[in-house]
Design a protein around this motif. Structure first.
Motif, short mmCIF file in Angstrom:
data_model
loop_
_atom_site.label_atom_id
_atom_site.label_comp_id
_atom_site.label_asym_id
_atom_site.label_seq_id
_atom_site.Cartn_x
_atom_site.Cartn_y
_atom_site.Cartn_z
N LYS A 1 124.38 83.17 53.21
CA LYS A 1 125.14 84.27 52.63
C LYS A 1 125.36 84.04 51.14
O LYS A 1 125.19 84.96 50.31
N LEU A 2 125.72 82.81 50.76
CA LEU A 2 125.94 82.50 49.36
C LEU A 2 124.66 82.69 48.55
O LEU A 2 124.67 83.33 47.49
N MET A 3 123.56 82.15 49.04
CA MET A 3 122.33 82.19 48.26
C MET A 3 121.76 83.61 48.17
O MET A 3 121.46 84.11 47.09
N LYS A 4 121.62 84.28 49.31
CA LYS A 4 120.92 85.57 49.31
C LYS A 4 121.81 86.74 48.93
O LYS A 4 121.35 87.70 48.32
N GLY A 5 123.11 86.66 49.28
CA GLY A 5 123.98 87.80 49.06
C GLY A 5 124.85 87.72 47.83
O GLY A 5 125.37 88.75 47.37
N TYR A 6 125.02 86.52 47.29
CA TYR A 6 125.93 86.39 46.14
C TYR A 6 125.22 85.82 44.92
O TYR A 6 125.35 86.37 43.82
N ILE A 7 124.44 84.75 45.09
CA ILE A 7 123.62 84.29 43.97
C ILE A 7 122.48 85.28 43.74
O ILE A 7 122.10 85.56 42.60
N GLY A 8 121.93 85.85 44.83
CA GLY A 8 120.90 86.88 44.71
C GLY A 8 119.48 86.37 44.71
O GLY A 8 118.57 87.06 44.25
N SER A 9 119.27 85.20 45.27
CA SER A 9 117.92 84.64 45.39
C SER A 9 117.68 84.29 46.86
O SER A 9 118.62 84.00 47.61
N ALA A 10 116.42 84.30 47.27
CA ALA A 10 116.07 83.88 48.63
C ALA A 10 115.60 82.43 48.67
O ALA A 10 114.98 82.01 49.64
N ASN A 11 115.92 81.66 47.63
CA ASN A 11 115.49 80.26 47.57
C ASN A 11 116.36 79.37 48.45
O ASN A 11 117.03 78.45 47.97
N ILE A 12 116.36 79.65 49.75
CA ILE A 12 116.99 78.77 50.71
C ILE A 12 115.99 78.53 51.82
O ILE A 12 115.57 79.46 52.51
N ASP A 13 115.58 77.30 51.96
CA ASP A 13 114.65 76.93 53.03
C ASP A 13 115.22 75.72 53.74
O ASP A 13 116.29 75.20 53.39
N THR A 14 114.51 75.24 54.74
CA THR A 14 115.06 74.22 55.61
C THR A 14 113.96 73.35 56.17
O THR A 14 112.79 73.76 56.18
N ASN A 15 114.33 72.17 56.65
CA ASN A 15 113.30 71.32 57.25
C ASN A 15 112.77 71.89 58.56
O ASN A 15 111.80 71.35 59.11
N SER A 16 113.34 72.99 59.05
CA SER A 16 112.72 73.70 60.17
C SER A 16 111.33 74.23 59.77
O SER A 16 110.49 74.48 60.63
N ARG A 17 111.12 74.39 58.48
CA ARG A 17 109.80 74.78 57.98
C ARG A 17 108.75 73.76 58.39
O ARG A 17 107.56 74.09 58.55
N LEU A 18 109.16 72.51 58.61
CA LEU A 18 108.22 71.44 58.91
C LEU A 18 107.90 71.35 60.40
O LEU A 18 106.95 70.67 60.78
N CYS A 19 108.68 72.02 61.25
CA CYS A 19 108.43 71.86 62.68
C CYS A 19 108.28 73.17 63.45
O CYS A 19 107.63 73.18 64.48
N MET A 20 108.86 74.28 62.97
CA MET A 20 108.88 75.47 63.80
C MET A 20 108.33 76.73 63.15
O MET A 20 108.20 77.76 63.80
N SER A 21 108.02 76.69 61.86
CA SER A 21 107.71 77.95 61.18
C SER A 21 106.40 78.57 61.65
O SER A 21 106.24 79.80 61.61
N SER A 22 105.45 77.77 62.12
CA SER A 22 104.22 78.35 62.66
C SER A 22 104.49 79.14 63.94
O SER A 22 103.95 80.22 64.15
N ALA A 23 105.35 78.59 64.79
CA ALA A 23 105.73 79.32 66.01
C ALA A 23 106.49 80.60 65.66
O ALA A 23 106.28 81.66 66.27
N VAL A 24 107.38 80.51 64.66
CA VAL A 24 108.11 81.69 64.21
C VAL A 24 107.12 82.78 63.77
O VAL A 24 107.22 83.94 64.17
N SER A 25 106.13 82.38 62.96
CA SER A 25 105.14 83.35 62.47
C SER A 25 104.33 83.94 63.62
O SER A 25 104.05 85.14 63.65
#
Length: 920
Positions: free
Chosen positions: A124-148
C-alpha cells in the motif's frame, strides 16, 4: 483481551496455536507457554494442513528460538540509535530521493517470511502513496513461474487443488519436487495414501534420483530442462490414444487446436530422444496418465526455476485441461509453495507486476478500484522492477534507495557479484531483519530490528489457499517491532498520516478482506467477503480456512474451478502453445558438468533460523557437491575431498559426496550456506542472472561448471565455546572454512591450500581470546592447553575450570574424526583423563557417519549394523529396533535408501583402530 494472549500476564501454563514458519505446507503448531517461556511444541492435531504431523525442522523450532545473534536495536550508519531517529532518517532520505529523482528511484524487496498484514502495508505504501510499483519479493525466486502459468491459463493466480486431493487420487506425478525433503508432511500424506490404497501410483520425474523416488513406482531421470517437451509429448499422446475430454475442451476452453498442433510435433520417439530417457519409460508414464481417472501433478522448483518456467507450467496445465482432469477431487496441476506466506504476499500485491486483491496494474478499471478504496494520493500505473531487474537498476544508478525486509538477496539472488556490487553502489540501503549479521546486512546504512516467528501476529496463506493465524507467543526482545508497525511509522513520517493508522494486525486484515470483496461481483476468485468485519476476538480465534470465503462458500472452498468457470475475459480457460526451449547456458568443453541446486532435509533457506539448532546440523554438517562415482574416478576424487567448482560467474569450494543419484556429468549443490557459515560455498555465485522473460524467475536448476580437485596442504578442526570472528584473517590465502553449531559452541572445519608453520599457535591464541571475551569477570581464569603431536597431526585441548572446553586438531591429511564424539564429551559434566588422552591421540570410537534420524539421534553406522547383523529388511523393522522414522518421519526415505544401498555406503565410514590411520 483474547484468551490466546493472556499468557503474557500469567504464570500458568497456556497452549497457543500458531503456524510453522518454514515451507508452504502451513502446518499448525501447538506451543505450551509457561512463565513467559515456550517450553513444549507439538503439531496441532486438528489443523487440516498437517493433522498433528511435523517434519524435523518444525519439530525443532524451539531450539532455534533463542536470542543469540538477534538485532535488538535500530542502527544508523553503524551507531545504535532510537527508533525515532531511525524512522526519521529513513523517511527523510526516501522523501529526498523521491523529490529529486522521482518515485521509481526507490524500491522495496520483501519476503515470503512476512505475514500478509506486513505485506499489505508495504504494498500500500509503495504503490498507493509513493506511487511506484517497485516492490518485489523473494517469492519471485520460487513461485512466479507458477503464478504466470496459472494467470495465463485461468485468468488468475489460482492454485486449484487441496491437500486432500493427494489422498483421493489415482496418480501423483512428482515433477521437479523432492517433497520428501522440501515438504515432508505432505510427502507423509502420500506415503499413507499409498499404504491405504496400493493401487495409487506415484511417479518421480526429476534428473536426480532424490529421496522422494524411494516411494515412487518408478523414476524418470529426464535431462535437465526438458520438462516442457515431456508434457507436450503427453498432450500429443493423449490426442492419439483417445485421451482427450472433448466435451470439456469445447465447453470450457480456448485455443486448443493451435496448442495441439504445436504439441503434435512431439512424438514418443522425438520426446524420448530430447529428454534422454527410454521410450519404454516414457510410454509407461503416458499410459499411467491416460488410464488414471484422477491425476495430481505435484510440481515445484524443478519446473519453476527455469528460463522457460512459465511455459513448463502451462505445458502441465494443458494436459489437465485437455483430459478434463481439473476442477474435481483428486485432479489438477498443483504447484507447491516454497515459503510459508508466498501466497499471502501475492494476494496483497507483493510482486511488482500485481495490484492488491489479485487485481492488475495494467487494468485501468482495477487501478481505479484500488485507488478509490485506499483513498490514496496516487497509484502506480505500470509494473515495477522484478527482483533481478531491480538490482540491475541499482547498479545503473536508476534506483537510489532500497528497503530490504526479512530476506537475504546477497545469498538468494543469482550472480552474487552483481548483487554485492549493486548494494555497495546504492545511495541508501535499509534492512529490517531479526538477525544482527548476514551477507546483506553488511551493506546496510540502516538496520531495523524486526520481530520473528514466535513474536509475530497475523495471518499466512499456505499452498492450498488456506489462511491460518500466526499468533505471537513471546514478547519481542530488545526494541524489535513488527514489520507492519515499522512500515506504518515510516509512512507517517513521510507525511502519509491517514492511510496507516492501524491499531493492530486485525485492522489490516479487515481492510485486506474488504478490498478483495470491493466491487468483486464474482470477477475474481480471491474473495474474503465472509471474513470482513471480524471483531478483535473473532480475528484472534480465526480457524484455518481456504479461500474463497463468501456467501457462496461461507466455510471456504476446497475445490475451485469445479463449475468450469474461469477468470479470463470470456470465463474460459486458455490453452497456451508451448515451444520447448533448452536452458540458456549449455555445457561445453570448458564447463562440461551440468549443475543444479536445491534444498536439504534439515536446513532452510540461508540458515537464519535452522543454523541456530545443533540438532539440525547433524544430518549434513558441511556444504557438499554430489557427483556420480564415475566422474569422481575421472577426477581422482574421493568422498570428502575438497572440490573447486567454477564457471564464468564465480568459484566455490565444496566437499565431494559420491552418489549414483545423479547421472554422469550432472552435479547437485545445496543453496543454504552463506558467509555466516562458510567462507566459499555460496551457491548463487555460480548462477548467472538468467530469468524467464514472462515470470522473471531465475534459472537455478541448470548451469554449466568445471570441477577440479582442490589441492589441500593442511586441515584443521576447531571446537570453540564462542564464535571466532575473522579468525583466518592474517593467515595464508586459500583458507576455506565451514562452521556448524556444536552442543556448546561452533565447530569449524578448515582447509588450507598453503601450509602454515605456526597454525596451531595462531588458532590457540584466537580461541583463548574468544574464551576470555565470552567469560564473565568471575570466571576469567586462564585456560591451559594440553598438546600431542605425531608425524601427521597435532592435537590441542584447552582445559578450564570445568574441564575440556576447546579443541584444535591440525593435520596434513584429511580429518576423518567424528565430531559427534566431541559433542558427547562436551555434554558430560566432567571429562575423564582417559577420554582426554584418547582425544589427544585422536582415538575416537568408530565414526558413526551422518545422523540419519535427528529425533532419536540414530546414526548411519547404527542403521547399517542393524541391517547387516540383525537381518533387518524394512523401514518399519528399523523403527522397531532403533526408533528411527517413528516420530516426524523425515528420515524414512533415507532409511529405505540405506536398506537398498548400504553395502556401497558402509565402506566410507569405517576408520582404522590405529590413531594415525584415523586421520588418514
Amino acid at each position: 483481551m483474547s484468551e490466546l494472549v493472556k499468557h503474557k500476564q500469567s504464570s500458568e501454563s497456556k497452549c497457543i496455536q500458531t503456524s510453522c514458519p518454514y515451507c508452504g505446507v502451513g502446518c499448525g503448531v501447538d506451543i505450551t507457554i509457561q512463565q513467559g517461556e515456550a517450553v513444549k511444541l507439538s503439531g496441532t492435531p486438528e489443523h487440516p494442513a498437517n493433522f498433528g504431523r511435523l517434519c524435523v525442522k518444525g519439530t525443532n523450532l524451539l531450539a532455534t528460538n533463542h536470542h543469540q545473534g538477534r538485532l535488538l536495536h535500530p542502527v544508523v550508519h553503524g551507531e545504535q540509535t532510537s527508533w525515532e531517529k531511525a524512522i526519521e532518517t529513513v523517511a527523510a532520505r526516501f522523501k529526498q530521493i523521491i523529490k529529486q529523482h522521482g518515485p521509481d528511484a526507490v524500491a522495496f524487496y520483501g519476503s515470503g517470511q512476512l505475514l500478509t498484514e506486513d505485506y499489505y502495508v508495504a504494498n500500500k505504501l509503495m504503490k498507493g502513496y509513493i506511487g511506484s510499483a517497485n516492490i518485489d519479493t523473494n517469492s519471485r525466486l520460487c513461485m512466479s513461474s507458477a503464478v504466470s502459468g496459472y494467470k495465463r491459463a485461468f485468468g488468475e493466480d489460482l492454485v486449484p487443488c487441496s491437500y486432500q486431493d493427494l489422498e483421493n487420487t489415482d496418480l501423483i506425478l512428482l515433477t521437479g519436487s523432492n517433497a520428501a525433503w522440501t515438504h515432508p508432511v505432505l510427502f507423509q500424506r502420500m506415503e499413507k495414501a499409498k499404504a491405504v490404497n496400493p493401487k495409487l501410483q506415484i511417479i518421480a520425474i526429476d534428473p536426480r534420483r532424490t529421496a522422494s523416488a524411494e516411494l515412487a513406482d518408478f523414476h524418470l531421470p529426464i535431462k535437465p530442462g526438458t520438462d516442457a517437451a515431456l508434457f507436450n509429448g503427453l498432450l500429443s499422446f493423449l490426442a492419439d490414444n483417445n485421451g482427450l475430454d472433448q466435451a470439456y475442451i469445447d465447453s470450457y476452453t480456448n485455443n486448443f487446436s493451435a496448442c495441439l498442433e504445436q504439441a503434435k510435433q512431439w512424438t514418443i520417439t522425438q520426446t524420448a530422444s530430447y529428454c534422454d530417457i527410454s521410450k519404454d519409460l516414457l510410454t509407461r508414464l503416458y499410459q499411467a496418465f491416460l488410464t488414471s481417472k484422477r491425476v495430481i501433478n505435484f510440481f515445484s522448483q524443478g519446473i519453476n526455476q527455469s528460463s522457460s518456467g512459465a511455459d513448463k507450467c502451462n505445458a502441465i496445465i494443458n494436459c489437465h485441461l485437455a483430459s478434463g482432469k481439473i476442477g474435481k477431487a483428486g485432479s489438477g496441476p498443483f504447484s507447491i509453495t516454497g515459503q510459508p506466506n508466498a501466497m499471502g504476499g501475492r494476494e496483497v500485491g507483493g510482486l511488482s507486476n500485481l495490484l492488491a486483491a489479485h487485481m492488475e496494474l495494467d487494468n485501468p478499471k482495477h487501478r481505479e478500484l484500488v485507488q478509490g478504496f485506499w483513498q490514496s494520493p496516487t497509484l502506480a500505473s505500470s509494473p515495477g522492477y522484478k527482483a533481478t531487474d531491480l538490482f540491475d537498476k541499482i547498479n545503473e544508478g536508476k534506483v537510489k534507495a532500497v528497503w530490504i525486509m526479512a530476506t537475504n538477496p546477497a545469498v538468494s539472488l543469482p550472480d552474487r557479484t552483481k548483487v554485492e556490487q549493486a548494494l555497495s553502489r546504492c545511495d541508501f540501503v535499509v534492512v529490517s531483519d531479526c538477525v544482527a549479521s548476514n551477507d546483506t546486512l553488511a551493506f546496510a546504512d540502516i538496520k531495523l530490528p524486526a520481530t520473528t516467528w514466535s513474536e509475530k501476529n497475523g495471518t499466512v496463506t499456505n499452498s492450498e489457499r488456506r489462511i491460518s493465524r500466526q499468533r505471537s507467543l513471546l514478547t519481542a526482545p530488545g526494541e524489535a517491532l513488527d514489520d507492519w508497525k515499522i512500515i506504518s511509522r515510516v509512512a507517517k513520517a513521510m507525511g502519509f498520516d491517514l492511510g496507516f493508522n492501524y491499531r493492530g494486525p486485525g485492522d489490516i486484515f479487515d481492510e485486506h478482506a474488504r478490498l478483495t470483496a470491493f466491487n468483486n461481483n464474482g470477477e475474481r476468485a480471491l474473495d474474503l467477503s465472509g471474513l470482513t468485519g471480524l471483531t478483535s476476538a473473532e480475528y484472534d480465534r480465526l480457524k484455518p480456512v481456504q479461500w474463497p470465503v463468501n456467501a457462496k462458500y461461507p466455510q471456504g472452498c476446497p475445490q475451485v474451478l469445479a463449475d468450469g468457470n474461469f477468470f479470463t475475459d470470456n470465463a474460459r480457460a486458455n490453452f497456451i502453445e508451448i515451444i520447448p526451449a533448452p536452458p540458456k547456458l549449455a555445457c561445453c568443453t570448458d564447463h562440461p558438468f551440468s549443475l543444479t541446486s536445491g534444498r536439504l532435509r534439515d536446513q532452510w533457506h540461508t540458515m537464519t533460523r535452522t543454523g541456530k539448532a545443533n540438532i539440525l546440523a547433524e544430518h549434513t554438517k558441511a556444504p557438499e557437491i554430489t557427483l556420480n562415482p564415475e566422474d569422481a574416478r575421472s577426477l581422482d576424487v574421493a568422498e570428502g575431498d575438497m572440490i573447486r567448482v567454477s564457471n564464468k560467474t564465480g568459484v566455490i569450494y565444496l566437499q565431494a559426496k559420491l552418489s549414483d543419484s545423479v547421472a554422469a556429468k550432472q552435479v547437485f549443490v545445496p543453496i543454504h550456506w552463506n558467509r555466516e557459515f562458510a567462507s566459499s560455498a555460496v551457491a548463487n555465485q555460480l548462477f548467472a542472472a538468467i530469468v524467464d522473460p514472462i515470470s522473471g524467475q531465475p534459472e537455478f536448476k541448470q548451469t554449466p561448471v568445471q570441477l577440479e580437485k582442490a589441492v589441500i596442504k593442511q586441515y584443521a578442526l576447531l571446537y570453540s565455546p564462542q564464535p571466532l570472528k575473522n579468525f583466518t584473517a592474517g593467515l595464508a590465502k586459500g583458507c576455506h572454512w565451514v562452521q556448524h553449531l556444536g552442543v556448546q559452541g561452533p565447530v569449524y572445519h578448515c582447509y588450507f591450500e598453503q601450509k602454515i608453520t605456526d597454525l596451531a599457535g595462531q588458532l590457540k591464541q584466537h580461541i583463548s581470546r574468544s574464551i576470555r571475551d565470552g567469560a564473565s569477570q568471575e570466571t576469567q581464569a586462564e585456560n591451559s592447553w594440553l598438546s600431542y603431536q605425531n608425524e601427521h597431526s597435532s592435537q590441542h585441548i584447552a582445559l578450564g575450570g570445568e574441564g575440556f572446553n576447546a579443541f584444535v586438531f591440525i593435520s596434513d591429511k584429511p580429518i576423518r574424526l567424528d565430531d559427534s564424539w566431541l559433542n558427547e564429551l562436551l555434554q558430560n559434566q566432567e571429562t575423564s583423563a582417559e577420554q582426554i588422552n584418547a582425544l589427544l591421540r585422536a582415538k575416537a570410537p568408530k565414526n558413526r557417519g551422518r545422523k540419519i534420524c535427528s529425533c532419536f539421534s540414530v546414526y548411519e553406522h547404527d542403521i547399517i549394523e542393524a541391517i547387516q547383523n540383525d537381518g533387518i529388511n524394512s523401514v518399519d523393522a528399523l523403527g522397531s529396533a532403533l526408533k528411527c522414522g517413528t516420530n516426524c518421519g523425515s528420515c524414512k526415505t533415507e532409511l529405505s535408501s540405506l536398506l537398498r544401498e548400504q553395502e556401497a555406503i558402509v565402506q566410507t565410514f569405517i576408520p582404522s583402530d590405529e590413531p594415525d590411520e584415523v586421520i588418514t
